[in-house]
Design a protein around this motif. Structure first.
Motif, PDB file in Angstrom:
ATOM      1  N   LYS A  54      68.812 -77.812   9.336  1.00 50.98           N
ATOM      2  CA  LYS A  54      67.234 -77.717  10.154  1.00 50.98           C
ATOM      3  C   LYS A  54      66.059 -78.259   9.159  1.00 50.98           C
ATOM      4  CE  LYS A  54      69.009 -73.615  12.733  1.00 50.98           C
ATOM      5  NZ  LYS A  54      68.326 -72.532  13.365  1.00 50.98           N
ATOM      6  N   MET A  55      66.144 -78.001   7.769  1.00 51.77           N
ATOM      7  CA  MET A  55      65.177 -77.648   6.649  1.00 51.77           C
ATOM      8  C   MET A  55      65.047 -79.569   6.891  1.00 51.77           C
ATOM      9  SD  MET A  55      63.647 -75.161   6.108  1.00 51.77           S
ATOM     10  CE  MET A  55      62.193 -75.908   4.449  1.00 51.77           C
ATOM     11  N   ARG A  56      66.109 -79.957   7.040  1.00 53.79           N
ATOM     12  CA  ARG A  56      66.630 -81.426   6.806  1.00 53.79           C
ATOM     13  C   ARG A  56      65.170 -82.385   8.252  1.00 53.79           C
ATOM     14  NH1 ARG A  56      70.570 -82.151   5.904  1.00 53.79           N
ATOM     15  NH2 ARG A  56      71.865 -82.920   8.205  1.00 53.79           N
TER      16      ARG A  56
ATOM     17  N   ASP B 100      56.076 -83.389   6.076  1.00 55.31           N
ATOM     18  CA  ASP B 100      55.748 -84.353   5.837  1.00 55.31           C
ATOM     19  C   ASP B 100      54.526 -85.018   6.277  1.00 55.31           C
ATOM     20  OD1 ASP B 100      57.763 -84.614   3.479  1.00 55.31           O
ATOM     21  OD2 ASP B 100      58.808 -85.954   4.912  1.00 55.31           O
ATOM     22  N   GLU B 101      54.430 -84.858   7.450  1.00 56.70           N
ATOM     23  CA  GLU B 101      53.019 -85.112   8.346  1.00 56.70           C
ATOM     24  C   GLU B 101      51.956 -84.206   8.205  1.00 56.70           C
ATOM     25  OE1 GLU B 101      51.782 -86.103  13.771  1.00 56.70           O
ATOM     26  OE2 GLU B 101      53.767 -86.273  12.288  1.00 56.70           O
ATOM     27  N   ILE B 102      52.616 -82.882   8.214  1.00 58.07           N
ATOM     28  CA  ILE B 102      51.372 -81.629   7.790  1.00 58.07           C
ATOM     29  C   ILE B 102      50.845 -82.002   6.674  1.00 58.07           C
ATOM     30  CG2 ILE B 102      51.238 -79.581   7.556  1.00 58.07           C
ATOM     31  CD1 ILE B 102      53.266 -78.859   9.782  1.00 58.07           C
ATOM     32  N   ASN B 103      51.595 -82.248   5.487  1.00 57.70           N
ATOM     33  CA  ASN B 103      50.948 -82.538   4.001  1.00 57.70           C
ATOM     34  C   ASN B 103      49.723 -83.762   4.723  1.00 57.70           C
ATOM     35  OD1 ASN B 103      52.576 -80.505   3.025  1.00 57.70           O
ATOM     36  ND2 ASN B 103      54.573 -81.913   2.952  1.00 57.70           N
ATOM     37  N   GLU B 104      50.229 -84.789   4.276  1.00 56.22           N
ATOM     38  CA  GLU B 104      49.639 -86.150   4.952  1.00 56.22           C
ATOM     39  C   GLU B 104      47.835 -85.216   5.552  1.00 56.22           C
ATOM     40  OE1 GLU B 104      48.462 -89.629   3.685  1.00 56.22           O
ATOM     41  OE2 GLU B 104      50.411 -88.347   3.528  1.00 56.22           O
ATOM     42  N   LYS B 105      48.346 -84.558   6.734  1.00 60.45           N
ATOM     43  CA  LYS B 105      46.984 -84.709   7.855  1.00 60.45           C
ATOM     44  C   LYS B 105      45.749 -83.502   6.656  1.00 60.45           C
ATOM     45  CE  LYS B 105      48.522 -84.934  11.858  1.00 60.45           C
ATOM     46  NZ  LYS B 105      49.198 -84.202  13.343  1.00 60.45           N
ATOM     47  N   ASN B 106      46.598 -82.670   5.611  1.00 62.42           N
ATOM     48  CA  ASN B 106      46.140 -81.640   5.002  1.00 62.42           C
ATOM     49  C   ASN B 106      46.102 -82.248   3.479  1.00 62.42           C
ATOM     50  OD1 ASN B 106      46.008 -79.427   7.662  1.00 62.42           O
ATOM     51  ND2 ASN B 106      47.781 -79.720   7.962  1.00 62.42           N
ATOM     52  N   LYS B 107      46.256 -83.337   3.350  1.00 66.04           N
ATOM     53  CA  LYS B 107      46.045 -83.652   1.770  1.00 66.04           C
ATOM     54  C   LYS B 107      44.791 -83.261   0.849  1.00 66.04           C
ATOM     55  CE  LYS B 107      47.235 -87.806   0.924  1.00 66.04           C
ATOM     56  NZ  LYS B 107      47.519 -89.611   0.526  1.00 66.04           N
TER      57      LYS B 107
ATOM     58  N   PRO C 237      63.932 -77.251   0.622  1.00 69.96           N
ATOM     59  CA  PRO C 237      63.053 -77.726   1.338  1.00 69.96           C
ATOM     60  C   PRO C 237      62.405 -78.472   1.079  1.00 69.96           C
ATOM     61  CG  PRO C 237      62.426 -75.503   0.392  1.00 69.96           C
ATOM     62  CD  PRO C 237      64.012 -76.250   0.505  1.00 69.96           C
ATOM     63  N   PRO C 238      61.488 -79.791   2.170  1.00 68.89           N
ATOM     64  CA  PRO C 238      60.223 -80.473   0.578  1.00 68.89           C
ATOM     65  C   PRO C 238      59.444 -79.472   0.058  1.00 68.89           C
ATOM     66  CG  PRO C 238      60.173 -80.512   3.734  1.00 68.89           C
ATOM     67  CD  PRO C 238      61.186 -79.096   2.794  1.00 68.89           C
ATOM     68  N   LYS C 239      59.323 -80.001  -1.208  1.00 65.70           N
ATOM     69  CA  LYS C 239      58.471 -79.973  -2.194  1.00 65.70           C
ATOM     70  C   LYS C 239      56.816 -79.460  -1.938  1.00 65.70           C
ATOM     71  CE  LYS C 239      56.856 -80.321  -6.817  1.00 65.70           C
ATOM     72  NZ  LYS C 239      55.604 -80.129  -6.431  1.00 65.70           N
ATOM     73  N   GLN C 240      56.377 -78.431  -1.951  1.00 67.01           N
ATOM     74  CA  GLN C 240      54.698 -78.322  -1.259  1.00 67.01           C
ATOM     75  C   GLN C 240      54.139 -78.510  -2.927  1.00 67.01           C
ATOM     76  OE1 GLN C 240      54.090 -77.336   1.911  1.00 67.01           O
ATOM     77  NE2 GLN C 240      56.230 -77.655   2.044  1.00 67.01           N
ATOM     78  N   GLU C 241      53.035 -78.598  -2.017  1.00 65.52           N
ATOM     79  CA  GLU C 241      52.296 -79.191  -3.219  1.00 65.52           C
ATOM     80  C   GLU C 241      51.775 -77.293  -4.339  1.00 65.52           C
ATOM     81  OE1 GLU C 241      46.857 -80.573  -4.180  1.00 65.52           O
ATOM     82  OE2 GLU C 241      48.070 -81.210  -1.903  1.00 65.52           O
TER      83      GLU C 241
END
Length: 607
Positions: free
Chosen positions: A386-388, A395-402, A510-514
């Motif tokens: 599910k996480m994959r 990734d899209e959320i991370n890009e929008k909220n960079k 899970p994807p790496k979070q900032e």
């Protein structure tokens, strides 16, 4: 010429008389020597017979006076049964030899790597009871030479003190592994006015196993308190006064020397120090306690127990037929997951009945444990899938909220998880559940005496480290953290763990979070750490972990290719997004409240 002839004749007569005297003396000496040899042979035969049999004729002698100790002859009085060979010295009436007949110790110098297993020898132990006489002089039982009176299975050792008073140590074999001894005095009040004597017991734990570093970990004090109601242990010793101690144990990896007091030990103190000077001993143990003097006399009953740490034996062992459980099984350090270790022990004993070698029993045990934990692992893999699937959207959320507030980005991420029906912490739960399993196995394998000395493949003892190469040169840092050998089971396990980590991180991480640490680095670091950590540990444990990780790798391949349909999972997650939002759980409400409070605090800090 006549004078010279007379002189020669007298000289000859003198020589003849001297010769007759010498021959008579030699004949007499020969008879005396023969008589002495026959007497010595008789004594030797009696000594050998006494060592081979417990029965010995009663010796009736006058107790030795205190002022004639140096003239007394020190003897070793033997006791024996099917399990033990014991020797008591008349010097101090204390132990000078305890051998467990059916067990052997590890001997590096011997080709077979086996030698007799002694828990006590003439050099490693000292037992003493001391008290002050009325003049202030300290009397130690270790300095007294006792007179033995020996019967079947028991012996009474007596030493006179002064003014007709005496002290006795009465020994008697009990059970398979025990030796009871009673300390009694008569007329002690004429010698001392003290209310207590002092008991001192010192013992150097003899190295018995192949892996010294591992054996050191499991060599410690263990004891029972307050009528067998409590148990405790000390790795460094205890310096404060304890409550009533029922028994005190010098516990090693697979064997224990336990001193038990019928009336308990009071005002007891214990110390233990690591023996840095020699490989012969592991630690030095020192135990002191008071011996009460009631109505001017000592009358205390003690028991020595020399036990292999077999769980079934210790659980039921009652040498004096006392129905009270003595908690001897506490000497096996199964830890806080004891019940799980006992479950493993039951599996091991069940499979052992079929004659299966120990190494293959571990293999089968691994499969059993994997079957039990397979539902947990399956859920973990589902969560990873599910996480994959969500990774592109994350990734899209991370890009929008960079450049946005990190808390705002975190809220958007949590909202996506909620709509898709994914719990980011669900993958952690199976891992947490497996921690007790990992810990219990870590305790089980080095403490299962049934595997001691059992070989498998290149390992000659599954409870000690296996070695394919070793060196004698001491390399300071490497020797401290790694040892002087290479364990192949550990090396293979770490390689398998590295492969499993590589395969699992792509599906379960899970994807790496900032602002969050990359846990994948820690997961890759673990195999490297285990190379150093497990290199000197039990080969059976490394073999179990190797089999376990190979099975994990096979499960990942099977689940990924045959049991998980990622398209169906993705469709289900999209369907969840279209459903009306469910009422947030209390946990979600709490998390949202915490985020809002953090945002408010950040705003205040900026102002």
């Amino acid at each position: 010429m006549q004078q010279k002839s007379n002189f020669d004749k007298n000289q000859i007569i003198g020589f003849i008389l001297i010769g007759i005297i010498l021959i008579g003396f030699l004949v007499y000496s020969s008879k005396q020597q023969q008589k002495t040899i026959l007497e010595d042979q008789k004594v030797e035969k009696q000594t050998i017979a006494s060592e081979n049999k417990i029965e010995q004729s009663t010796v009736t002698t006058k107790p030795i006076q205190l002022d004639s100790i140096e003239e007394a002859k020190v003897q070793l009085i033997p006791f024996s049964n099917e399990q033990l060979d014991i020797k008591i010295s008349t010097q101090g009436a204390q132990l000078r030899g305890v051998r467990l007949k059916k067990w052997t110790a590890y001997d590096e110098a011997n080709e077979s790597h086996k030698k007799d297993l002694f828990l006590v020898n003439e050099e490693n132990t000292d037992f003493n009871i001391s008290f002050k006489d009325k003049t202030g002089k300290i009397i130690n039982t270790r300095d007294l030479v006792f007179t033995p009176q020996v019967g079947k299975d028991e012996a009474t050792f007596t030493a006179n003190l002064a003014n007709g008073s005496y002290i006795q140590f009465i020994y008697k074999l009990y059970g398979e592994y025990s030796l009871n001894f009673n300390v009694k005095t008569q007329g002690l009040s004429q010698i001392t006015s003290g209310k207590n004597a002092t008991l001192d017991w010192q013992q150097n734990a003899i190295a018995l196993e192949k892996g010294r570093s591992q054996e050191l970990i499991y060599t410690e004090y263990r004891y029972s308190l307050n009528d067998y109601k409590q148990t405790d242990y000390d790795t460094n010793g205890f310096t404060e006064d304890k409550d009533k101690i029922d028994w005190i144990s010098v516990k090693q990896q697979f064997f224990a020397t336990i001193l038990e007091a019928k009336n308990g030990f009071h005002n007891s103190k214990g110390e233990q120090t690591k023996d840095e000077d020699t490989s012969k001993y592991l630690k030095k143990f020192t135990f002191t306690s008071i011996v009460p003097i009631h109505q001017g006399e000592i009358n205390e009953n003690y028991t020595w127990n020399f036990l292999p740490l077999n769980y079934d034996l210790l659980k039921s062992y009652k040498a004096d037929n006392n129905e009270i459980s003595k908690q001897f099984s506490y000497n096996i350090p199964f830890g806080w997951m004891k019940w799980l270790c006992i479950f493993y022990l039951w599996i091991y004993q069940f499979l052992e009945k079929f004659g299966i070698p120990a190494g293959w029993i571990i293999f089968l045990m691994t499969i059993v444990v994997k079957l039990v934990t397979s539902p947990i692992m399956y859920k973990q893999y589902i969560q990873g899938a599910k996480m994959r699937i969500l990774k592109p959207e994350l990734d899209e959320i991370n890009e929008k909220n960079k450049n946005a507030d990190p808390l705002k980005k975190q809220q958007a991420t949590m909202e996506l998880y909620r709509k898709a029906g994914v719990n980011p912490l669900a993958g952690c739960l199976p891992a947490l559940i497996q921690i007790p399993i990992f810990y219990s196995l870590f305790r089980f394998f080095p403490n299962n005496i049934a595997m001691r000395g059992k070989s498998f493949l290149w390992a000659n003892d599954l409870t000690a480290y296996d070695s394919i190469y070793q060196w004698n040169t001491h390399i300071p840092i490497l020797s401290s953290f790694y040892g002087n050998h290479i364990s192949l089971f550990t090396l293979l396990y770490c390689i398998a763990l590295l492969i499993y980590t590589k395969m699992s991180t792509s599906t379960m991480q899970p994807p790496k979070q900032e602002g969050m640490p990359d846990m994948r680095f820690m997961m890759y670091l673990m195999p490297v750490m285990f190379i150093f950590w497990l290199n000197s540990y039990a080969a059976g444990l490394s073999w179990y972990y190797l089999v376990s990780n190979v099975i994990n790798i096979l499960l990942i391949i099977l689940i990924k290719n045959y049991f998980i349909d990622e398209k169906k999972i993705h469709a289900k997650m999209q369907e969840n997004k279209l459903k009306p939002a469910k009422k947030k759980s209390k946990w979600q409400q709490k998390m949202q409240q915490m985020m809002e409070q953090a945002q408010q605090q950040q705003a205040k800090n900026k102002k």
